[in-house]
Design an enzyme around this catalytic site. Sequence first.
Site, PDB file in Angstrom:
ATOM      1  N   ASP A  83     -55.831 -69.450  -1.131  1.00 52.74           N
ATOM      2  CA  ASP A  83     -55.126 -70.394  -0.251  1.00 52.74           C
ATOM      3  C   ASP A  83     -56.089 -71.355   0.433  1.00 52.74           C
ATOM      4  O   ASP A  83     -55.707 -72.463   0.808  1.00 52.74           O
ATOM      5  CB  ASP A  83     -54.315 -69.643   0.800  1.00 52.74           C
ATOM      6  CG  ASP A  83     -53.011 -69.180   0.195  1.00 52.74           C
ATOM      7  OD1 ASP A  83     -53.025 -68.169  -0.535  1.00 52.74           O
ATOM      8  OD2 ASP A  83     -51.991 -69.875   0.389  1.00 52.74           O
ATOM      9  N   ASN A 118     -56.822 -65.420   0.847  1.00 54.05           N
ATOM     10  CA  ASN A 118     -55.750 -65.252  -0.147  1.00 54.05           C
ATOM     11  C   ASN A 118     -54.807 -64.157   0.365  1.00 54.05           C
ATOM     12  O   ASN A 118     -55.033 -63.567   1.427  1.00 54.05           O
ATOM     13  CB  ASN A 118     -56.332 -64.910  -1.523  1.00 54.05           C
ATOM     14  CG  ASN A 118     -55.286 -64.995  -2.632  1.00 54.05           C
ATOM     15  OD1 ASN A 118     -54.592 -66.011  -2.748  1.00 54.05           O
ATOM     16  ND2 ASN A 118     -55.141 -63.960  -3.429  1.00 54.05           N
ATOM     17  N   LYS A 119     -53.788 -63.873  -0.406  1.00 57.11           N
ATOM     18  CA  LYS A 119     -52.741 -62.923  -0.012  1.00 57.11           C
ATOM     19  C   LYS A 119     -53.336 -61.618   0.519  1.00 57.11           C
ATOM     20  O   LYS A 119     -54.303 -61.094  -0.034  1.00 57.11           O
ATOM     21  CB  LYS A 119     -51.856 -62.661  -1.238  1.00 57.11           C
ATOM     22  CG  LYS A 119     -50.706 -61.704  -1.040  1.00 57.11           C
ATOM     23  CD  LYS A 119     -49.821 -62.048   0.136  1.00 57.11           C
ATOM     24  CE  LYS A 119     -49.286 -63.476   0.093  1.00 57.11           C
ATOM     25  NZ  LYS A 119     -48.652 -63.883   1.368  1.00 57.11           N
ATOM     26  N   ARG A 128     -43.514 -71.404  -2.519  1.00 51.02           N
ATOM     27  CA  ARG A 128     -44.692 -70.776  -1.917  1.00 51.02           C
ATOM     28  C   ARG A 128     -45.817 -70.847  -2.940  1.00 51.02           C
ATOM     29  O   ARG A 128     -45.609 -71.246  -4.082  1.00 51.02           O
ATOM     30  CB  ARG A 128     -44.413 -69.349  -1.408  1.00 51.02           C
ATOM     31  CG  ARG A 128     -43.453 -68.482  -2.126  1.00 51.02           C
ATOM     32  CD  ARG A 128     -43.827 -68.109  -3.534  1.00 51.02           C
ATOM     33  NE  ARG A 128     -45.171 -67.548  -3.601  1.00 51.02           N
ATOM     34  CZ  ARG A 128     -45.924 -67.522  -4.670  1.00 51.02           C
ATOM     35  NH1 ARG A 128     -45.498 -68.045  -5.824  1.00 51.02           N
ATOM     36  NH2 ARG A 128     -47.120 -67.009  -4.676  1.00 51.02           N
ATOM     37  N   GLY A 129     -47.029 -70.465  -2.500  1.00 52.46           N
ATOM     38  CA  GLY A 129     -48.208 -70.652  -3.350  1.00 52.46           C
ATOM     39  C   GLY A 129     -48.862 -71.973  -2.950  1.00 52.46           C
ATOM     40  O   GLY A 129     -48.173 -73.004  -2.849  1.00 52.46           O
ATOM     41  N   ALA A 130     -50.182 -71.923  -2.732  1.00 52.78           N
ATOM     42  CA  ALA A 130     -50.863 -73.067  -2.102  1.00 52.78           C
ATOM     43  C   ALA A 130     -50.623 -74.409  -2.811  1.00 52.78           C
ATOM     44  O   ALA A 130     -50.185 -75.377  -2.166  1.00 52.78           O
ATOM     45  CB  ALA A 130     -52.352 -72.761  -1.974  1.00 52.78           C
ATOM     46  N   ARG A 140     -46.774 -74.292   7.304  1.00 58.01           N
ATOM     47  CA  ARG A 140     -47.507 -73.021   7.136  1.00 58.01           C
ATOM     48  C   ARG A 140     -48.989 -73.327   7.369  1.00 58.01           C
ATOM     49  O   ARG A 140     -49.466 -74.374   6.939  1.00 58.01           O
ATOM     50  CB  ARG A 140     -47.303 -72.415   5.735  1.00 58.01           C
ATOM     51  CG  ARG A 140     -45.903 -71.812   5.534  1.00 58.01           C
ATOM     52  CD  ARG A 140     -45.795 -71.060   4.214  1.00 58.01           C
ATOM     53  NE  ARG A 140     -46.391 -69.721   4.267  1.00 58.01           N
ATOM     54  CZ  ARG A 140     -46.552 -68.947   3.191  1.00 58.01           C
ATOM     55  NH1 ARG A 140     -46.179 -69.377   1.985  1.00 58.01           N
ATOM     56  NH2 ARG A 140     -47.084 -67.751   3.294  1.00 58.01           N
ATOM     57  N   GLN A 177     -44.367 -60.609  -4.207  1.00 58.87           N
ATOM     58  CA  GLN A 177     -44.625 -61.716  -5.146  1.00 58.87           C
ATOM     59  C   GLN A 177     -45.008 -61.179  -6.530  1.00 58.87           C
ATOM     60  O   GLN A 177     -44.691 -61.786  -7.546  1.00 58.87           O
ATOM     61  CB  GLN A 177     -45.759 -62.611  -4.623  1.00 58.87           C
ATOM     62  CG  GLN A 177     -45.409 -63.500  -3.453  1.00 58.87           C
ATOM     63  CD  GLN A 177     -45.701 -62.869  -2.121  1.00 58.87           C
ATOM     64  OE1 GLN A 177     -45.728 -61.649  -1.986  1.00 58.87           O
ATOM     65  NE2 GLN A 177     -45.926 -63.685  -1.112  1.00 58.87           N
TER      66      GLN A 177
END
Length: 347
Positions: free
Chosen positions: A238, A248-249, A51-53, A94, A197
């Site tokens: 992201d 973003n998150k 995960r993570g862009a 995603r 996270q």
Amino acid sequence: MITPESAVRTLYFENGSLMLLDQRRLPHDVAYIRCGTSRDVVDAVVKMVVRGAPAIGIAAAYGVVLAVADAFERAGPRWRETAAADIEALRNARPTAVNLGWALDAMVATFADAPDDPRAYVLREATTLQERDLADNIAMGAHGAAFIAPGSGVLTHCNAGALATAGYGTALGVIRSAYTGGCVGQVYATETRPWLQGARLTAWELHEDGIPVMLIADSAAAALMREGKISWVITGADRVAANGDVANKIGTYSLALCARAHGVRFMVAAPCSTIDPATAEGAAIVIEQRDGDELLDFRGTRIAAPGVTAYNPVFDVTPAELIDVLVTEKGAIERPQRDAIAAMLER
Ligand code: MRU
């Protein structure tokens, strides 16, 4: 001494397979899963093994390597057409991180120059994307660190570290670089509910590097800002829209509002591959909704009462006017706006 090599190895390609550090099991188990097909990569992205862009983009590039190898074995010279469906499946894994589509487009653009047997060629292209991401993070770290005064308290959200990239990290790259330069006194990592996270990944990564990190509940951020403990909030992204709005998150937007209310500065660190000129503004960004069980359960145990439902958008959009500095591998823009962002992409 903090070096890009000292950080954890998030993903690598070995013996015809993509090896992914299983981020669902961190920090207590450091275990890798093997992806032998592009369908395995789709599954790993959907389930957040990776995960993570930027890491999602790099994993997808290796997914293309696997799709092309399979298509070449099945269809020989018609490998481009045969691989197309697998590449489309990767694209849909995603929705929010633009790096996924960016990496797939970059890989497909190289197909025109591929030799008759494309397998080694596409693997080299994916490896180049991975190496470039690491180099970009190191450059970004230096650009961002230049803003941080000695002894600063820094808050970061989610995980925008080595685990979310090819190494070193975006937001954590800035923090690593600033810490090495003596400018970070204390890092506060938000838990980042519901997937944790921050608690599971960021706190672990920074602790492994010997960087002073304290975990805080997401809801503690405003109080810490009022106590004067935080000079900077530093996050990743992201997708950055053409006007500078940042997806973003979930929770990033409330941190930006709190920061502005308390005179705390807000920095977003992201490579140019996270900037999406085709998205005019944040309102057009698709926000991923994930299963409500991520909120209703904790590690398989039901927390909420039977019958309770949950709403679980996992990203939000921070308007450009709340962002003090946008850092990329090309440099930093203060108070980012459409023209300055377009000019940076042109450089
Ligand atoms: O749902 P995740 O863990 O993939 O979300 C990750 C983030 O929001 C990160 O901040 C972002 O991708 C930047 S990673 C360098």
